[in-house]
Design an enzyme around this catalytic site. Structure first.
Site, PDB file in Angstrom:
ATOM      1  N   TYR A  23       0.673   0.085  -8.734  1.00 23.10           N
ATOM      2  CA  TYR A  23       0.240  -0.193  -7.355  1.00 23.10           C
ATOM      3  C   TYR A  23       1.373   0.076  -6.361  1.00 23.10           C
ATOM      4  O   TYR A  23       1.182   0.720  -5.324  1.00 23.10           O
ATOM      5  CB  TYR A  23      -0.221  -1.642  -7.291  1.00 23.10           C
ATOM      6  CG  TYR A  23      -0.824  -2.098  -5.994  1.00 23.10           C
ATOM      7  CD1 TYR A  23      -2.156  -1.832  -5.681  1.00 23.10           C
ATOM      8  CD2 TYR A  23      -0.079  -2.852  -5.080  1.00 23.10           C
ATOM      9  CE1 TYR A  23      -2.719  -2.291  -4.497  1.00 23.10           C
ATOM     10  CE2 TYR A  23      -0.636  -3.307  -3.904  1.00 23.10           C
ATOM     11  CZ  TYR A  23      -1.958  -3.031  -3.618  1.00 23.10           C
ATOM     12  OH  TYR A  23      -2.507  -3.491  -2.442  1.00 23.10           O
ATOM     13  N   LYS A  77       1.358   2.854  -3.438  1.00 19.16           N
ATOM     14  CA  LYS A  77       1.475   2.456  -2.027  1.00 19.16           C
ATOM     15  C   LYS A  77       2.747   3.025  -1.396  1.00 19.16           C
ATOM     16  O   LYS A  77       2.763   3.334  -0.201  1.00 19.16           O
ATOM     17  CB  LYS A  77       1.427   0.932  -1.901  1.00 19.16           C
ATOM     18  CG  LYS A  77       0.082   0.312  -2.317  1.00 19.16           C
ATOM     19  CD  LYS A  77      -1.056   0.747  -1.416  1.00 19.16           C
ATOM     20  CE  LYS A  77      -2.317  -0.091  -1.643  1.00 19.16           C
ATOM     21  NZ  LYS A  77      -3.458   0.380  -0.820  1.00 19.16           N
TER      22      LYS A  77
END
Ligand code: NAD
Length: 232
Positions: free
Chosen positions: A135, A139
């Site tokens: 993640y 991001k």
């Protein structure tokens, strides 16, 4: 608007619909489409489906001005126990899905006189997060993607920015164990979790005419969580 079916994406749909005609895409809309005038089931990892959805909207509306990417997933594991599939699916949705969308909309935004592209990133892409290698990498990648698009689209007056939420109350975070939730709140200077509407307000500003000289930036909406560890 991607990921417009619930959570932060839904709040953004409702906020933007106060000023604009809004089309939302998501994997599904079990709770309806809120204030969106159009909605369609689209998986952002399917680039052909994204292209088709963008074509349908631009054919119907004659173009588009603002695009917001909020579709995202988490599949948390400590790095050395991360299955291939969970690494890949998080990169596919959170980074490649945004690229698929940006590539499809860029030619239309270039023709707009008020083109705006906003990505929903995360503070975990700026600082890292235990258990979120997939993640955080996705991001962080969004920030590089946004800055590159900001350069590529600047000559057409299109701005590209990232909103980086901290801990926001949504279906994504509702199953977090209470001790973890309490610990996060304790590390948030404003002492609470955020509301989806507070992220939506930042996105709405970045879509508005008032933000026309802001591009290639990251705007945290995190109650000061990025200041964690900074001595007062
Ligand atoms: P959520 O799970 O409530 O909503 C995410 C939406 O994305 C869902 O409606 C889901 O169906 C959709 N989606 C997932 N995969 C998709 C795909 N392949 N194609 C199309 N749509 C897809 O989560 P949320 O908390 O509202 O998160 C929205 C965004 O904000 C995400 O990008 C998330 O990473 C980011 N974010 C959330 C928080 C938080 O604390 N909630 C913090 C930082 C960043």
């Amino acid at each position: 608007m991607t990921g417009g079916g619930r959570g932060i994406g839904r709040a953004i749909v409702d906020a933007l619909a106060e000023d604009a005609w809004v089309a939302a895409v998501d994997l599904g809309f079990p709770h309806g489409a809120g204030a969106a005038q159009r909605h369609a089931e689209v998986d952002v990892t399917d680039s052909a489906a994204v292209e088709r959805a963008v074509s349908e909207v631009t054919r119907e509306r004659g173009g588009l001005d603002w695009v917001v990417c909020a579709a995202g997933i988490t599949r948390d594991h400590v790095s050395w126990k991360m299955p291939d599939a969970d690494w890949q699916s998080v990169i596919d949705v959170n980074l490649t899905g945004v690229f698929n969308t940006a590539r499809a909309v860029a030619p239309h935004l270039r023709k707009s006189t008020a083109g705006r592209l906003v990505f929903v990133g995360s503070i975990n892409g700026l600082r890292g997060k235990f258990g979120q290698a997939n993640y955080a990498a996705a991001k962080a990648g969004l920030v590089g993607l946004a800055r590159t698009l900001a350069l590529e689209l600047a000559r057409d007056g299109v701005t590209v920015n990232v909103v980086a939420p901290g801990f926001i109350d949504t279906p994504m975070t509702e199953n977090l164990p209470e001790p973890l939730r309490a610990a996060t709140v304790a590390r948030t200077p404003l002492g609470r979790v955020g509301r989806p509407e507070e992220v939506a307000a930042a996105v709405r500003f970045l879509c508005s005419g008032e933000s026309g000289f802001i591009t290639g930036t990251v705007l945290p909406v995190d109650g000061g969580q990025l200041l964690d560890g900074v001595q007062a």
